[in-house]
Enzyme design. Structure first.
Site, short mmCIF file in Angstrom:
data_model
loop_
_atom_site.label_atom_id
_atom_site.label_comp_id
_atom_site.label_asym_id
_atom_site.label_seq_id
_atom_site.Cartn_x
_atom_site.Cartn_y
_atom_site.Cartn_z
N CYS A 379 41.69 -3.73 30.46
CA CYS A 379 43.03 -3.46 29.93
C CYS A 379 43.19 -4.04 28.52
CB CYS A 379 44.09 -3.97 30.91
SG CYS A 379 45.66 -3.10 30.69
N HIS A 503 42.61 -1.49 35.58
CA HIS A 503 42.32 -2.79 36.20
C HIS A 503 41.47 -2.57 37.45
CE1 HIS A 503 45.02 -5.44 33.91
NE2 HIS A 503 45.85 -4.40 33.85
N GLU A 505 39.66 -4.45 38.95
CA GLU A 505 39.65 -5.64 39.83
C GLU A 505 40.62 -5.48 41.00
OE1 GLU A 505 40.82 -5.53 36.74
OE2 GLU A 505 42.53 -6.86 36.42
N1 GLN Z 1 49.53 -5.79 26.64
C1 GLN Z 1 48.78 -4.60 26.83
C2 GLN Z 1 49.65 -3.38 27.08
O1 GLN Z 1 50.78 -3.50 27.48
C3 GLN Z 1 47.77 -4.76 27.94
C4 GLN Z 1 48.39 -4.99 29.27
C5 GLN Z 1 47.42 -5.52 30.27
O2 GLN Z 1 46.37 -6.04 29.92
N2 GLN Z 1 47.73 -5.45 31.53
O3 GLN Z 1 49.21 -2.28 26.90
#
Ligand code: GLN
Length: 527
Positions: A379, A503, A505
Site C-alpha cells: 500500500c 494489503h 497480509e
Molecule cells: N496513505 C495512503 C493512501 O491513503 C496509503 C494508505 C495505506 O497504506 N493503507 O492512499
C-alpha cells in the site's frame, strides 16, 4: 444450532480471540460448521476511525468492513471469510435500534435496553448463525466482565440461554506470584462472582497461566466457582498462538463441549496444522527482515504482516525475525540507511498515512533497489516505490504524493478525481480484482492472472505518469480490470522487488500463506 459465549475476566489481553479461533478450528477439524462472532462494546460503528497506536491494527474484510484484529485471527485459524455481521459493535447495534425508532418500528412504546437492545442482539447473532448454516456459533464478548460497555450484551446472552443451547466459557487469569511461587485463584473467583451477579453461571472456566494448572488449584476453583472439576481448563502459555488448539485438545475441551451439547465427537484431522506448527517451533533456518513504520511503539499495529511472515516461514521452515526500522531517525540524520538495515535480508514498507517518516521510507526503498535486497511494498510501501523510482530513475526529482506534498510539480501519486476516495470521504476499501501481466513474477507467485486482494487507501498511481515510470525497468504488473488503477509493480531483473496497492497480509492464513509473502521470505532466505 448451538451457541458458545466467550467472556473475559480480570483483565484484557488474555487471548479470548485466540481461544475462540482455536475452538472454532477444533470443531471444524471434527467436521462441524462454525460461525465466529466478535462483539465490541465501543460506540464506534466500526474500527476505521481508531488510532492503531491505541487500538491495534484495523483489520479489513472483503466487504470493506474495518474491524477489530480478532477477526483476523478467526480468518487465519479457520480460513472462513468474515463479513460485517461477524463484528457487531455497540455503535452498530445502537445505530440499528435508533434507525428503527425513528421509523416508528417499535410501535410507539418506550425503547429500552431490555427488551429492545437485547432483542436486536439476539436476533443479530442468530441471523449470523443461520446465514452460515452453522452447527456452532462462537460469540466472543470484547472487554472484561464488569465493564459497562458489554453488560447489555452479556445480558442478551443470558436471555438467549433461556431459549437456545448456550454454553458460557469464561477466560480468566491465574497469576503466579514470584515470591510465593503459587498459582492464585482469587482474581478468578471474583470475576466469576461478577458474572454470577449478572445472572450468568459459567459452564467452563479457562485459566490463563504460565505453567499448566495445578491440581489443587483446579479443585479450589471448581468448588468456589460452582463448576465441575473437569470443566476447569488449563490454558497455559505456549511458544506460538497456533499451538493453542493443541493445549485445549490436551484438556479435551472440544469433546467436553460437544458432550454438553449432545453432539457427536467426530474425527479430529489436524495433521497439516500440526506439521506447520512444528516447523514454526523448530525451524531449519532463521532470517531477519526489516519493517519500517511509525507505529513501531505498538507491534499490534502490524499484527497481520507479522503473521503473514510467520505463515510463509512455516511453509519454508524458516523463522522470520523482525527488525523495526524507525524511518524518522533516517530522515533526521540520526542513523544512516546502511546502519538501520544492517543484518536484514530484506525490507518491507507497510501501509501508513501522513508525511512523517516518508523520506526515510523512500531512502530504504532506494537502498533495497540499488543493493538487490528483497523489497516488499504494501500500500503506502507501493506508493513509496513509485515515488522513489520516479525521482531517481525517471528524472523527476520532485516527484511525490499529494498526500505528502499537495503542491508537488510531479504528483505521481494522487487522488484520481471521481475514481478513488476523496479527502474526508470514503477510502477504497475491501476486495478488488486485479489482472496480472501474464508471465510476470506476481502472476507466477499467485499462480493466476486474476486475483483479488483487500484495499484500504485513498491515493493512487496518477495515470499521467504511468508511461514515464514504465519507460525504465519498473513495470506495473497488475492493474484493475478496467485498467484505471495500478495494483502491482515489480522490477523483473531484481532479486525480489514487488509492491502492491493492496494489503495481501489480510488474506494470509497458516495453511494458505499469502503468495507475495511466500515469495519475499523465499527470496530473503536464499543466499
Ligand atoms: N496513505 C495512503 C493512501 O491513503 C496509503 C494508505 C495505506 O497504506 N493503507 O492512499
Amino acid at each position: 444450532m448451538k451457541f458458545i459465549v466467550v467472556t473475559g475476566g480480570v483483565l484484557s489481553g488474555l487471548g479470548k480471540g485466540v481461544v475462540t479461533s482455536s475452538l472454532a478450528k477444533l470443531f471444524m477439524a471434527r467436521g462441524y460448521r462454525v460461525a465466529p462472532i466478535k462483539f465490541d462494546g465501543y460506540l464506534n460503528v466500526d474500527a476505521g476511525t481508531m488510532n492503531p497506536i491505541r487500538h491495534g491494527e484495523v483489520f479489513v474484510l472483503d466487504d470493506g468492513t474495518e474491524c477489530d484484529m480478532d477477526l483476523g485471527n478467526y480468518e487465519r485459524f479457520t480460513g472462513i471469510k468474515m463479513s460485517r455481521p461477524n463484528n457487531p459493535t455497540g455503535g452498530k447495534i445502537f445505530e440499528l435500534v435508533l434507525n428503527k425508532e425513528r421509523k416508528g418500528e417499535y410501535l410507539g412504546v418506550d425503547v429500552q435496553f431490555i427488551p429492545h437492545v437485547t432483542g436486536e442482539i439476539k436476533e443479530w447473532v442468530t441471523n449470523v448463525g443461520n446465514k452460515a448454516n452453522a452447527d456452532i456459533v462462537l460469540i466472543e464478548v470484547g472487554g472484561t466482565v464488569g465493564d459497562i460497555e458489554n453488560a447489555y450484551f452479556i445480558e442478551a446472552m443470558r436471555q438467549l440461554k433461556r431459549s437456545e443451547d448456550v454454553l458460557f466459557l469464561h477466560v480468566t487469569l491465574v497469576p503466579k506470584l514470584a515470591v510465593v511461587g503459587e498459582q492464585k485463584t482469587k482474581p478468578t473467583q471474583q470475576s466469576v462472582k461478577e458474572l454470577q451477579r449478572m445472572g450468568v453461571q459459567p459452564d467452563f472456566i479457562l485459566c490463563r497461566c504460565d505453567d499448566p494448572l495445578d491440581s489443587k488449584v483446579r479443585d479450589k476453583l471448581a468448588l468456589f466457582c460452582n463448576v465441575p472439576l473437569d470443566h476447569i481448563i488449563s490454558d497455559h502459555d505456549c511458544e506460538s498462538i497456533y499451538q493453542v488448539p493443541f493445549v485445549l485438545e490436551g484438556e479435551n475441551l472440544a469433546d467436553k463441549i460437544l458432550e454438553e451439547f449432545g453432539l457427536g465427537k467426530g474425527h479430529l484431522t489436524l495433521l497439516e496444522w500440526e506439521n506447520l506448527v512444528s516447523s514454526v517451533v523448530n525451524p531449519e533456518k532463521e532470517i531477519t527482515v526489516g519493517i519500517t513504520g511509525k507505529y513501531t511503539a505498538l507491534k499490534d499495529s502490524y499484527v497481520s504482516i507479522m503473521e503473514s511472515l510467520l505463515h510463509a516461514g512455516a511453509h519454508l521452515k524458516t523463522k522470520v525475525h523482525l527488525k523495526w526500522v524507525e524511518t524518522t531517525d533516517i530522515e533526521e540524520g540520526r542513523v544512516s540507511v546502511e546502519d538501520a538495515l544492517k543484518g536484514v535480508k530484506g525490507i518491507i514498507v507497510p501501509g501508513g498515512f501522513g508525511s512523517r517518516g516518508t523520506e526515510g521510507k523512500i531512502a530504504c526503498v532506494k537502498y533495497a533497489r540499488e543493493n538487490n535486497m528483497p523489497y516488499l511494498g504494501l500500500c503506502y510501501g507501493f506508493q513509496m516505490a513509485v515515488i522513489e523510482y520516479a525521482r531517481n530513475k525517471c528524472g523527476l526529482p520532485e516527484a511525490n504524493s499529494t498526500e505528502i506534498s499537495p503542491n508537488t510539480p510531479h504528483p505521481v501519486i494522487s487522488i484520481i478525481p471521481g475514481k478513488g476516495g476523496d479527502l474526508g470521504g470514503t477510502m477504497r476499501l475491501g476486495a478488488y480484482d486485479a489482472k496480472l501481466s501474464p508471465g510476470s513474477r506476481v502472476a507466477k507467485l499467485y499462480g493466476h492472472d486474476l486475483v483479488s486482494e483487500r484495499h484500504r487507501h485513498r491515493y493512487e498511481v496518477n495515470p499521467d505518469y504511468i508511461e514515464r515510470v514504465e519507460a525504465g525497468e519498473l513495470k506495473f504488473s497488475g492493474r484493475s480490470p478496467d485498467g484505471v488503477f495500478m495494483e502491482f509493480l515489480e522490477i523483473p531483473s531484481h532479486k525480489f522487488f514487488i509492491g502492491t496497492q493492496a494489503h495481501p497480509e489480510f488474506k494470509s492464513a497458516l495453511e494458505k500463506p499469502a503468495p507475495l509473502f511466500y515469495g519475499f521470505v523465499e527470496a530473503c532466505a536464499c543466499d
